[in-house]
Scaffold this motif. Structure first.
Motif, PDB file in Angstrom:
ATOM      1  N   GLU A   2       0.838  -1.187   0.000  1.00 55.38           N
ATOM      2  CA  GLU A   2       0.000   0.000   0.000  1.00 55.38           C
ATOM      3  C   GLU A   2       0.881   1.248   0.000  1.00 55.38           C
ATOM      4  O   GLU A   2       1.711   1.430   0.884  1.00 55.38           O
ATOM      5  CB  GLU A   2      -0.886  -0.025   1.243  1.00 55.38           C
ATOM      6  CG  GLU A   2      -1.987   0.968   1.205  1.00 55.38           C
ATOM      7  CD  GLU A   2      -2.929   0.778   2.385  1.00 55.38           C
ATOM      8  OE1 GLU A   2      -3.416   1.784   2.869  1.00 55.38           O
ATOM      9  OE2 GLU A   2      -3.130  -0.365   2.811  1.00 55.38           O
ATOM     10  N   LYS A   4       1.135   5.392   0.069  1.00 52.25           N
ATOM     11  CA  LYS A   4       0.337   6.518   0.552  1.00 52.25           C
ATOM     12  C   LYS A   4       1.050   7.848   0.369  1.00 52.25           C
ATOM     13  O   LYS A   4       0.807   8.781   1.123  1.00 52.25           O
ATOM     14  CB  LYS A   4      -0.008   6.312   2.015  1.00 52.25           C
ATOM     15  CG  LYS A   4      -0.947   5.159   2.250  1.00 52.25           C
ATOM     16  CD  LYS A   4      -1.412   5.159   3.667  1.00 52.25           C
ATOM     17  CE  LYS A   4      -2.450   4.075   3.865  1.00 52.25           C
ATOM     18  NZ  LYS A   4      -3.072   4.180   5.166  1.00 52.25           N
ATOM     19  N   THR A   5       1.899   7.929  -0.609  1.00 53.42           N
ATOM     20  CA  THR A   5       2.573   9.186  -0.906  1.00 53.42           C
ATOM     21  C   THR A   5       2.162   9.633  -2.298  1.00 53.42           C
ATOM     22  O   THR A   5       2.262   8.867  -3.253  1.00 53.42           O
ATOM     23  CB  THR A   5       4.107   9.033  -0.834  1.00 53.42           C
ATOM     24  OG1 THR A   5       4.460   8.616   0.480  1.00 53.42           O
ATOM     25  CG2 THR A   5       4.795  10.348  -1.142  1.00 53.42           C
ATOM     26  N   ALA A  27      -4.913  12.401  -0.444  1.00 57.40           N
ATOM     27  CA  ALA A  27      -4.096  12.077   0.728  1.00 57.40           C
ATOM     28  C   ALA A  27      -4.960  12.011   1.983  1.00 57.40           C
ATOM     29  O   ALA A  27      -4.774  11.131   2.827  1.00 57.40           O
ATOM     30  CB  ALA A  27      -2.986  13.106   0.886  1.00 57.40           C
ATOM     31  N   TRP A  29      -8.196  11.262   2.136  1.00 56.15           N
ATOM     32  CA  TRP A  29      -9.021  10.053   2.051  1.00 56.15           C
ATOM     33  C   TRP A  29      -8.236   8.795   2.389  1.00 56.15           C
ATOM     34  O   TRP A  29      -8.773   7.854   2.950  1.00 56.15           O
ATOM     35  CB  TRP A  29      -9.591   9.890   0.654  1.00 56.15           C
ATOM     36  CG  TRP A  29     -10.687  10.847   0.304  1.00 56.15           C
ATOM     37  CD1 TRP A  29     -11.382  11.678   1.144  1.00 56.15           C
ATOM     38  CD2 TRP A  29     -11.208  11.081  -1.000  1.00 56.15           C
ATOM     39  NE1 TRP A  29     -12.295  12.412   0.441  1.00 56.15           N
ATOM     40  CE2 TRP A  29     -12.218  12.067  -0.883  1.00 56.15           C
ATOM     41  CE3 TRP A  29     -10.918  10.574  -2.247  1.00 56.15           C
ATOM     42  CZ2 TRP A  29     -12.931  12.536  -1.965  1.00 56.15           C
ATOM     43  CZ3 TRP A  29     -11.642  11.037  -3.326  1.00 56.15           C
ATOM     44  CH2 TRP A  29     -12.640  12.004  -3.189  1.00 56.15           C
ATOM     45  N   SER A  30      -6.964   8.775   2.026  1.00 57.64           N
ATOM     46  CA  SER A  30      -6.167   7.560   2.209  1.00 57.64           C
ATOM     47  C   SER A  30      -5.216   7.636   3.404  1.00 57.64           C
ATOM     48  O   SER A  30      -4.397   6.754   3.593  1.00 57.64           O
ATOM     49  CB  SER A  30      -5.358   7.275   0.945  1.00 57.64           C
ATOM     50  OG  SER A  30      -4.395   8.295   0.746  1.00 57.64           O
ATOM     51  N   ASP A  31      -5.331   8.705   4.180  1.00 55.97           N
ATOM     52  CA  ASP A  31      -4.409   8.925   5.301  1.00 55.97           C
ATOM     53  C   ASP A  31      -2.968   8.921   4.800  1.00 55.97           C
ATOM     54  O   ASP A  31      -2.069   8.337   5.401  1.00 55.97           O
ATOM     55  CB  ASP A  31      -4.614   7.871   6.388  1.00 55.97           C
ATOM     56  CG  ASP A  31      -3.947   8.267   7.696  1.00 55.97           C
ATOM     57  OD1 ASP A  31      -3.846   9.481   7.973  1.00 55.97           O
ATOM     58  OD2 ASP A  31      -3.501   7.363   8.423  1.00 55.97           O
ATOM     59  N   GLY A  32      -2.772   9.565   3.652  1.00 51.75           N
ATOM     60  CA  GLY A  32      -1.458   9.587   3.016  1.00 51.75           C
ATOM     61  C   GLY A  32      -0.757  10.921   3.154  1.00 51.75           C
ATOM     62  O   GLY A  32      -1.157  11.780   3.958  1.00 51.75           O
ATOM     63  N   ASN A  33       0.287  11.093   2.374  1.00 54.11           N
ATOM     64  CA  ASN A  33       1.110  12.293   2.389  1.00 54.11           C
ATOM     65  C   ASN A  33       1.222  12.874   0.985  1.00 54.11           C
ATOM     66  O   ASN A  33       1.128  12.146  -0.003  1.00 54.11           O
ATOM     67  CB  ASN A  33       2.527  11.965   2.875  1.00 54.11           C
ATOM     68  CG  ASN A  33       2.524  11.391   4.264  1.00 54.11           C
ATOM     69  OD1 ASN A  33       2.069  12.024   5.205  1.00 54.11           O
ATOM     70  ND2 ASN A  33       3.001  10.168   4.400  1.00 54.11           N
TER      71      ASN A  33
END
Length: 67
Positions: A2, A4-5, A27, A29-33
């Motif tokens: 997965e 997330k960047t 980011a 929505w996906s708890d990304g960066n």
């Protein structure tokens, strides 16, 4: 795996804000960066040649940086 960047192009044009907003939304929505990228173009090495050729590369590089 997965990832997330999100890499977002920060080129200064009329679509930049929309690209950045979309990247930030994804980011969130996906708890990304989000990582912003601001490229300056190819770096011309003025020392590949000698004399007049080196001066020509240096002038081209200056024009690109002002550009």
């Amino acid at each position: 795996m997965e990832l997330k960047t999100i890499l977002v192009d920060l080129t200064d044009d009329e679509a930049r804000d929309a690209r950045l907003d979309a990247a930030l939304t994804l980011a969130d929505w996906s708890d990304g960066n989000v990582v912003g990228l601001s490229a300056t173009g190819p770096l011309l090495d003025p020392y590949r040649s000698e004399g007049v050729e080196a001066l020509r590369y240096e002038a081209m590089r200056g024009d690109m940086l002002r550009g």
